[in-house]
Design an enzyme around this catalytic site. Sequence first.
Site, PDB file in Angstrom:
ATOM      1  N   SER A 135     -13.984   3.966  -9.967  1.00 28.00           N
ATOM      2  CA  SER A 135     -13.705   4.871 -10.858  1.00 28.00           C
ATOM      3  C   SER A 135     -12.858   4.237 -12.141  1.00 28.00           C
ATOM      4  CB  SER A 135     -13.003   6.087 -10.632  1.00 28.00           C
ATOM      5  OG  SER A 135     -11.794   5.822  -9.756  1.00 28.00           O
ATOM      6  N   GLU A 151      -7.808   9.774 -15.301  1.00 29.57           N
ATOM      7  CA  GLU A 151      -7.881   9.854 -13.713  1.00 29.57           C
ATOM      8  C   GLU A 151      -7.060  11.244 -13.704  1.00 29.57           C
ATOM      9  OE1 GLU A 151      -9.674   8.931 -10.157  1.00 29.57           O
ATOM     10  OE2 GLU A 151      -9.541   7.421 -12.062  1.00 29.57           O
ATOM     11  N   GLU A 193       0.729  -1.128   0.125  1.00 29.73           N
ATOM     12  CA  GLU A 193      -0.154  -0.112   0.130  1.00 29.73           C
ATOM     13  C   GLU A 193       0.636   1.354   0.026  1.00 29.73           C
ATOM     14  OE1 GLU A 193      -3.154   0.309  -1.316  1.00 29.73           O
ATOM     15  OE2 GLU A 193      -3.436  -1.266   0.154  1.00 29.73           O
ATOM     16  N   HIS A 194       0.358   2.182  -0.660  1.00 30.69           N
ATOM     17  CA  HIS A 194       1.099   3.459  -1.063  1.00 30.69           C
ATOM     18  C   HIS A 194       2.555   3.249  -1.553  1.00 30.69           C
ATOM     19  CE1 HIS A 194      -1.776   6.412   0.554  1.00 30.69           C
ATOM     20  NE2 HIS A 194      -2.111   5.319   1.478  1.00 30.69           N
ATOM     21  N   ILE A 195       2.819   2.370  -2.400  1.00 31.55           N
ATOM     22  CA  ILE A 195       3.773   1.997  -2.969  1.00 31.55           C
ATOM     23  C   ILE A 195       3.854   2.432  -4.570  1.00 31.55           C
ATOM     24  CG2 ILE A 195       5.090  -0.067  -3.944  1.00 31.55           C
ATOM     25  CD1 ILE A 195       5.439   0.363  -0.950  1.00 31.55           C
ATOM     26  N   ASP A 196       2.528   2.445  -5.336  1.00 31.36           N
ATOM     27  CA  ASP A 196       2.390   2.833  -6.597  1.00 31.36           C
ATOM     28  C   ASP A 196       3.302   3.747  -7.018  1.00 31.36           C
ATOM     29  OD1 ASP A 196       0.520   3.920  -5.448  1.00 31.36           O
ATOM     30  OD2 ASP A 196      -0.866   3.689  -6.806  1.00 31.36           O
ATOM     31  N   SER A 205     -27.297   5.530 -15.993  1.00 32.90           N
ATOM     32  CA  SER A 205     -26.828   4.803 -14.966  1.00 32.90           C
ATOM     33  C   SER A 205     -27.805   4.437 -14.118  1.00 32.90           C
ATOM     34  CB  SER A 205     -25.418   5.025 -14.093  1.00 32.90           C
ATOM     35  OG  SER A 205     -25.220   4.432 -13.033  1.00 32.90           O
ATOM     36  N   ASP A 239      -4.717   0.563 -10.137  1.00 37.17           N
ATOM     37  CA  ASP A 239      -6.154   0.339 -10.118  1.00 37.17           C
ATOM     38  C   ASP A 239      -6.519  -0.049 -11.754  1.00 37.17           C
ATOM     39  OD1 ASP A 239      -5.969   1.058  -7.555  1.00 37.17           O
ATOM     40  OD2 ASP A 239      -7.177   2.990  -7.821  1.00 37.17           O
TER      41      ASP A 239
END
Length: 383
Positions: A126, A158, A32-35, A66, A170
């Site tokens: 998203s 994004e 996590e919080h690595i990308d 939608s 993602d």
Amino acid sequence: MLENLKQKFTELYGQQNKNAFFAPGRVNLIGEHIDYNGGLVMPCAITMGTYLLTAPNKDGVFRFKSTNFEETLEIAVQDSYEKTGKEWYNYPLGVIHHFLAQGKSVGGLDLLYHGNLPIGSSLSSSASIEVVTAFAMNEIYHSGFSKLDLVKLSKKVENEFIGVNSGIMDQFAVAFGEKNKALKLNCDTLDYEAVECNLGDHFLAIINTNKPRKLTESKYNERVGECQTALKALQAELDIQNLCDIHTDTFEKHQSLIADPTVLKRAKHVVEENDRVLEAAEALDQNRLADFGRLMFASHDSLQHLYEVSGIELDTIVEFCKGFDGVTGARMTGAGFGGCAIALVKKASFDDFSKKITDYYTSKIGYAPSVYSSEIGTGVVEL
């Protein structure tokens, strides 16, 4: 599900849909919080996601509807588009804008979306919308993009059209996910390996805090900045491009270069978390679920105390999981500040787990979480 959507499409548009597509949501199992630090992440696709039904129209317009949102948009086919407001249809509109920017031809299209992912829950609703739209446009108009092209285009939507400074994980997981496999993805090179992830007698439980997390309003960009500060300090002695270019032992030898204690904590999490992904991939590949679970708990502790992106809601969930016999591992997933936690829960214990965690969380937080069971699903497909 699909038959009901087809019927709904006909009701709304007065014609039958011609194509149907599905893109999953994703959870990040660990990393996590690595990308945005050039390291390793290990996401997987889940069995919830976004359905898209389409049919061409002769009116020269795009119509976006939608089942999840009241807002609709009808807009003429033109050379480019701009984001307007915060409505959901800006995501598919951004995809079409970037198709046009790359010289692709499009025509009038009726589109109906249906998602069963909770919005703002760290499950990548998203990215799911972006990728399903990009994949559909590519198929319908024979645009010739590769799957990786579509991932990069969706990330651009994004970052540039929507304005969220997020990494590529993602969209990558949504596009490339494989059933019963996790993706060990290098966020710097985009090289990846599908790791066998047979959960056996476990479900992947997804526990939504029901505290919405809005990335653009969170401290996400602050953490990105802190990591850049740490990297710059380490570059005084180390020839590295990203924090994740080093392992824990090298970091420990050079950590005195980082003067700010807060920045030091952030960097320590990133380097150690990157090493945890390597250990986790090995554990999964060898079907050592108990070891994988231990790494999940360690990851959460680091995100809670070193990176400080958790919160009372997520910590309450993981605290309960640590004391529940049927749970093998648990952690927050996604950017944090709300959203979801994940847990490996024995299938035989799931109903008991679901009831007891709901009662425990409600007594501590004052409102209930939502608890889902999922398996590891496939990436984007035409149905």
